[in-house]
Design a protein around this motif. Structure first.
Motif, PDB file in Angstrom:
ATOM      1  N   ASP A 132       0.848  -1.198   0.000  1.00 10.61           N
ATOM      2  CA  ASP A 132       0.000   0.000   0.000  1.00 10.61           C
ATOM      3  C   ASP A 132       0.885   1.252   0.000  1.00 10.61           C
ATOM      4  O   ASP A 132       1.738   1.406  -0.860  1.00 10.61           O
ATOM      5  CB  ASP A 132      -0.942  -0.046   1.213  1.00 10.61           C
ATOM      6  CG  ASP A 132      -2.141   0.881   1.063  1.00 10.61           C
ATOM      7  OD1 ASP A 132      -2.360   1.404  -0.038  1.00 10.61           O
ATOM      8  OD2 ASP A 132      -2.859   1.072   2.050  1.00 10.61           O
ATOM      9  N   ARG A 133       0.754   2.140   0.989  1.00 12.72           N
ATOM     10  CA  ARG A 133       1.487   3.396   1.026  1.00 12.72           C
ATOM     11  C   ARG A 133       2.926   3.198   1.491  1.00 12.72           C
ATOM     12  O   ARG A 133       3.206   2.353   2.347  1.00 12.72           O
ATOM     13  CB  ARG A 133       0.790   4.381   1.974  1.00 12.72           C
ATOM     14  CG  ARG A 133      -0.614   4.792   1.525  1.00 12.72           C
ATOM     15  CD  ARG A 133      -0.585   5.620   0.274  1.00 12.72           C
ATOM     16  NE  ARG A 133       0.215   6.821   0.435  1.00 12.72           N
ATOM     17  CZ  ARG A 133      -0.263   7.971   0.915  1.00 12.72           C
ATOM     18  NH1 ARG A 133      -1.526   8.059   1.282  1.00 12.72           N
ATOM     19  NH2 ARG A 133       0.520   9.026   1.026  1.00 12.72           N
ATOM     20  N   ALA A 134       3.833   4.017   0.925  1.00  8.09           N
ATOM     21  CA  ALA A 134       5.252   3.906   1.263  1.00  8.09           C
ATOM     22  C   ALA A 134       5.722   5.130   2.050  1.00  8.09           C
ATOM     23  O   ALA A 134       5.296   6.258   1.781  1.00  8.09           O
ATOM     24  CB  ALA A 134       6.084   3.760  -0.012  1.00  8.09           C
ATOM     25  N   TYR A 135       6.616   4.893   3.021  1.00  9.22           N
ATOM     26  CA  TYR A 135       7.153   5.961   3.876  1.00  9.22           C
ATOM     27  C   TYR A 135       8.663   5.775   4.038  1.00  9.22           C
ATOM     28  O   TYR A 135       9.147   4.643   4.148  1.00  9.22           O
ATOM     29  CB  TYR A 135       6.490   5.941   5.259  1.00  9.22           C
ATOM     30  CG  TYR A 135       4.991   6.105   5.235  1.00  9.22           C
ATOM     31  CD1 TYR A 135       4.407   7.372   5.280  1.00  9.22           C
ATOM     32  CD2 TYR A 135       4.146   4.991   5.158  1.00  9.22           C
ATOM     33  CE1 TYR A 135       3.030   7.532   5.247  1.00  9.22           C
ATOM     34  CE2 TYR A 135       2.770   5.144   5.123  1.00  9.22           C
ATOM     35  CZ  TYR A 135       2.221   6.409   5.163  1.00  9.22           C
ATOM     36  OH  TYR A 135       0.855   6.557   5.124  1.00  9.22           O
ATOM     37  N   LEU A 163      15.863   3.115   4.921  1.00  9.74           N
ATOM     38  CA  LEU A 163      14.827   2.173   5.331  1.00  9.74           C
ATOM     39  C   LEU A 163      13.470   2.698   4.876  1.00  9.74           C
ATOM     40  O   LEU A 163      13.132   3.865   5.085  1.00  9.74           O
ATOM     41  CB  LEU A 163      14.828   1.999   6.853  1.00  9.74           C
ATOM     42  CG  LEU A 163      16.038   1.266   7.449  1.00  9.74           C
ATOM     43  CD1 LEU A 163      15.935   1.248   8.977  1.00  9.74           C
ATOM     44  CD2 LEU A 163      16.149  -0.157   6.906  1.00  9.74           C
ATOM     45  N   VAL A 164      12.718   1.826   4.229  1.00 10.02           N
ATOM     46  CA  VAL A 164      11.398   2.192   3.710  1.00 10.02           C
ATOM     47  C   VAL A 164      10.345   1.334   4.396  1.00 10.02           C
ATOM     48  O   VAL A 164      10.484   0.115   4.508  1.00 10.02           O
ATOM     49  CB  VAL A 164      11.326   1.984   2.188  1.00 10.02           C
ATOM     50  CG1 VAL A 164       9.899   2.214   1.687  1.00 10.02           C
ATOM     51  CG2 VAL A 164      12.280   2.924   1.479  1.00 10.02           C
ATOM     52  N   LEU A 165       9.308   1.993   4.859  1.00 13.07           N
ATOM     53  CA  LEU A 165       8.181   1.334   5.502  1.00 13.07           C
ATOM     54  C   LEU A 165       7.031   1.337   4.504  1.00 13.07           C
ATOM     55  O   LEU A 165       6.602   2.403   4.060  1.00 13.07           O
ATOM     56  CB  LEU A 165       7.796   2.109   6.766  1.00 13.07           C
ATOM     57  CG  LEU A 165       6.900   1.447   7.800  1.00 13.07           C
ATOM     58  CD1 LEU A 165       7.611   0.265   8.434  1.00 13.07           C
ATOM     59  CD2 LEU A 165       6.503   2.451   8.863  1.00 13.07           C
ATOM     60  N   GLN A 166       6.568   0.168   4.104  1.00 13.19           N
ATOM     61  CA  GLN A 166       5.466   0.089   3.144  1.00 13.19           C
ATOM     62  C   GLN A 166       4.303  -0.649   3.782  1.00 13.19           C
ATOM     63  O   GLN A 166       4.395  -1.838   4.105  1.00 13.19           O
ATOM     64  CB  GLN A 166       5.901  -0.621   1.870  1.00 13.19           C
ATOM     65  CG  GLN A 166       4.904  -0.477   0.729  1.00 13.19           C
ATOM     66  CD  GLN A 166       5.573  -0.245  -0.600  1.00 13.19           C
ATOM     67  OE1 GLN A 166       6.754  -0.522  -0.760  1.00 13.19           O
ATOM     68  NE2 GLN A 166       4.835   0.250  -1.579  1.00 13.19           N
ATOM     69  N   THR A 167       3.212   0.076   4.009  1.00 17.27           N
ATOM     70  CA  THR A 167       2.065  -0.534   4.674  1.00 17.27           C
ATOM     71  C   THR A 167       1.485  -1.642   3.808  1.00 17.27           C
ATOM     72  O   THR A 167       1.534  -1.600   2.579  1.00 17.27           O
ATOM     73  CB  THR A 167       0.979   0.510   4.995  1.00 17.27           C
ATOM     74  OG1 THR A 167       0.599   1.185   3.791  1.00 17.27           O
ATOM     75  CG2 THR A 167       1.483   1.528   5.997  1.00 17.27           C
ATOM     76  N   LEU A 168       0.930  -2.647   4.492  1.00 15.72           N
ATOM     77  CA  LEU A 168       0.360  -3.802   3.823  1.00 15.72           C
ATOM     78  C   LEU A 168      -1.137  -3.859   4.071  1.00 15.72           C
ATOM     79  O   LEU A 168      -1.619  -3.488   5.143  1.00 15.72           O
ATOM     80  CB  LEU A 168       0.996  -5.097   4.349  1.00 15.72           C
ATOM     81  CG  LEU A 168       2.514  -5.238   4.211  1.00 15.72           C
ATOM     82  CD1 LEU A 168       2.980  -6.486   4.954  1.00 15.72           C
ATOM     83  CD2 LEU A 168       2.914  -5.310   2.747  1.00 15.72           C
TER      84      LEU A 168
END
Length: 301
Positions: free
Chosen positions: A106-109, A157-162
């Protein structure tokens, strides 16, 4: 960029203070609605159905209605939830990267280290790279518990919601239950067609044509007003052939391979003669479907 969240990434007893930033942005032209008769702006108001008055955002709470009773949840109520108060991104497990289903992304941070020393941040990044693992994490953001994949992109580091598992629909199509025979020749021709379009993916080669055309239309409309003739702006548009069902699959595959091969050979010949347009390199031509390529050459001539 502006940080939208601050907290700590935790796994075991390791604590990595981080700031969270949105990794993507919308580039679409911003449009609003108007009345087609007089051009008046259409606006939406938050009107209370009891007193008929317009209510400002500051006076709006949320509620749940079970059909018999309505429960109002104030901002203070929602902020009291333990998950909402948590400022931790908690690593649940490390999994092989190939096990992450792309459909669930979903969205990436972006995560930025938020401490005097980025050592713990760099250590986690290098560990993920060397082990080829992706961290599955849980955290709360904007009144929702999120499941996310933590991975590395260009030393960040990338946080990508699932999406949660129950948010992904099951693809149940009875037509796919039918037995279909694919011949070796059909598979060979199909593989040849794939090979003729093969290339290394470079996202910078692709542009949002619709948004570019929309900006062109807006500029032309600002200059000429309602007298604008779109055919002068974009040229006469040829009718695209309807994509009907393929009856003779072998014939369609052969024709597609021949067109793609001819397009690539034509692009290579132009490159060799030094006539290739810098704005349309041979590589891009090779990736362009034959029908669109022919239309471009016709327009250029």
């Amino acid at each position: 960029m502006r940080a939208i969240w601050k907290g700590a990434l935790t796994f075991g007893l390791v604590n990595v203070p981080v700031k969270v930033y949105s990794a993507t942005e919308d580039h679409d032209v911003s449009l609003h609605q108007v009345h087609n008769k007089d051009g008046g702006r259409i606006r939406y108001q938050r009107i209370c159905e009891i007193d008929g008055e317009v209510v400002p955002y500051s006076d709006i709470d949320k509620a749940y209605d079970d059909g018999e009773k309505t429960v109002v949840l104030t901002k203070e109520d929602l902020e009291s939830l333990p998950a909402e108060r948590s400022r931790e991104i908690d690593v649940v497990e490390f999994v092989p990267s190939e096990q992450i289903d792309l459909l669930t992304l979903d969205r990436a941070y972006y995560l930025e280290p938020d401490s005097a020393s980025p050592k713990a941040y760099v250590l986690l990044r290098k560990t993920l790279e060397q082990t080829d693992r992706t961290a599955i994490v849980r955290f709360s953001l904007r009144q929702k518990t999120r499941l996310a994949a933590l991975r590395v992109r260009d030393d960040v580091l990338v946080l990508q919601t699932l999406l949660w598992s129950d948010e992904v629909r099951e693809a149940a199509f009875p037509s796919l239950d039918e037995s279909v025979r694919i011949s070796a020749k059909e598979l060979e021709l199909s593989a040849s067609l794939v090979e003729s379009f093969s290339s290394d993916f470079d996202p910078e080669e692709f542009k949002d044509e619709y948004q570019e055309e929309l900006r062109t239309l807006i500029e032309a409309k600002l200059e000429k007003g309602d007298a604008l003739d779109t055919s002068e702006t974009f040229g006469e548009q040829e009718e695209e052939e309807a994509g009907g069902e393929v009856i003779d699959l072998m014939a369609a595959l052969r024709a597609s391979v021949e067109k793609s091969r001819a397009a690539r050979e034509g692009g290579d010949a132009k490159a060799a003669s030094g006539k290739t347009d810098a704005a349309a390199p041979a590589k891009a031509e090779a990736k362009t479907p034959a029908k669109k390529l022919a239309a471009r050459k016709k327009k250029a001539s």
